[in-house]
Motif scaffolding. Structure first.
Motif, PDB file in Angstrom:
ATOM      1  N   GLU A   1       0.833  -1.209   0.000  1.00 22.51           N
ATOM      2  CA  GLU A   1       0.000   0.000   0.000  1.00 22.51           C
ATOM      3  C   GLU A   1       0.866   1.258   0.000  1.00 22.51           C
ATOM      4  O   GLU A   1       0.576   2.217  -0.722  1.00 22.51           O
ATOM      5  CB  GLU A   1      -0.930   0.000   1.215  1.00 22.51           C
ATOM      6  N   ASN A   2       1.920   1.251   0.807  1.00 26.18           N
ATOM      7  CA  ASN A   2       2.820   2.396   0.883  1.00 26.18           C
ATOM      8  C   ASN A   2       3.534   2.605  -0.461  1.00 26.18           C
ATOM      9  O   ASN A   2       3.624   3.734  -0.952  1.00 26.18           O
ATOM     10  CB  ASN A   2       3.827   2.178   2.013  1.00 26.18           C
TER      11      ASN A   2
ATOM     12  N   ARG B   1       2.549   1.523  -3.468  1.00 24.17           N
ATOM     13  CA  ARG B   1       1.550   1.897  -4.479  1.00 24.17           C
ATOM     14  C   ARG B   1       1.204   3.388  -4.376  1.00 24.17           C
ATOM     15  O   ARG B   1       1.145   4.089  -5.381  1.00 24.17           O
ATOM     16  CB  ARG B   1       0.300   1.027  -4.309  1.00 24.17           C
ATOM     17  N   ASP B   2       1.023   3.884  -3.159  1.00 25.07           N
ATOM     18  CA  ASP B   2       0.680   5.288  -2.938  1.00 25.07           C
ATOM     19  C   ASP B   2       1.810   6.210  -3.399  1.00 25.07           C
ATOM     20  O   ASP B   2       1.587   7.160  -4.138  1.00 25.07           O
ATOM     21  CB  ASP B   2       0.368   5.513  -1.455  1.00 25.07           C
ATOM     22  N   LYS B   3       3.019   5.929  -2.954  1.00 22.62           N
ATOM     23  CA  LYS B   3       4.148   6.801  -3.278  1.00 22.62           C
ATOM     24  C   LYS B   3       4.524   6.706  -4.760  1.00 22.62           C
ATOM     25  O   LYS B   3       4.939   7.692  -5.369  1.00 22.62           O
ATOM     26  CB  LYS B   3       5.326   6.506  -2.374  1.00 22.62           C
TER      27      LYS B   3
ATOM     28  N   ARG C   1       1.979   8.747  -6.804  1.00 22.55           N
ATOM     29  CA  ARG C   1       2.201  10.186  -6.626  1.00 22.55           C
ATOM     30  C   ARG C   1       3.607  10.602  -7.038  1.00 22.55           C
ATOM     31  O   ARG C   1       3.959  11.769  -6.961  1.00 22.55           O
ATOM     32  CB  ARG C   1       1.929  10.590  -5.183  1.00 22.55           C
TER      33      ARG C   1
END
Length: 190
Positions: free
Chosen positions: A14-15, A17-19, A22
């Motif tokens: 999740e971390n 994928r998010d970073k 963005r």
């Protein structure tokens, strides 16, 4: 984090994928096959133009996984993308299951027929760090990278927005890639 739990992997994914989405400047530490797949899948999905890979043989449980191949296919499905690969050693005929491998996916993807995928061999030579240890790496566009400093343990660092490090890896890759004349024909594995 030698044996991450499923919860640890979920949080890590999740971390990442998010970073990655963005394109945030954040240095990830990567340990083992599960982390390698998560990082590389996100690098492939978020790259828009050019992926460069320097690897040993590209014939292992990470690159042959369905998730890895699917993410690479997402990248190659984008118009005008390019994939350049330098491998230390070409697998021998019969070493690769072409029905269930990265090589098989690349061979059968329209990008290969279009000439947007190039594989070259270092003929046993590989990239080395300042201490002489072999390293593998992958870059995505001009800002994303994963640099593997221990190819057996698959420990690495990765970042989805570090143009300086990515640029240094690209210069090194392109210099070697440009000096290798012979392209490897994936049909030779079939």
């Amino acid at each position: 984090m030698n044996n991450p739990t499923q919860n640890d992997l979920t949080l890590y994914a999740e971390n990442v994928r998010d970073k990655a989405a963005r394109k945030e400047d954040y240095l990830f530490h990567n340990e083992g096959n599960a982390h390698a797949k998560i990082i590389l899948e996100n690098l492939f999905i978020n790259a828009d133009n050019h992926i460069r890979m320097a690897a040993n043989t590209l014939n292992n449980e990470v690159v042959n996984s369905r998730e890895y191949r699917d993410a690479m296919s997402v990248f190659l499905d984008k118009d005008n993308t390019r994939l350049d690969i330098i491998i230390t050693r070409i697998p021998g005929k019969g070493e690769v299951n072409m029905d269930d491998s990265l090589y098989g996916m690349l061979l059968n993807h329209r990008a290969y027929a279009d000439g947007r995928i190039t594989v070259k061999s270092g003929d046993g030579k590989s990239f080395r760090d300042k201490d002489g240890e072999r390293v593998n790496f992958c870059t995505g566009d001009d800002m994303m990278f994963r640099l593997e400093d221990n190819i057996e343990a698959r420990t690495a660092v990765a970042n989805f927005n570090d143009p300086d490090t990515t640029h240094a890896l690209i210069i090194m890759f392109d210099r070697v890639f440009g000096n290798i004349e012979k392209k490897f024909n994936l049909n030779d594995l079939a």
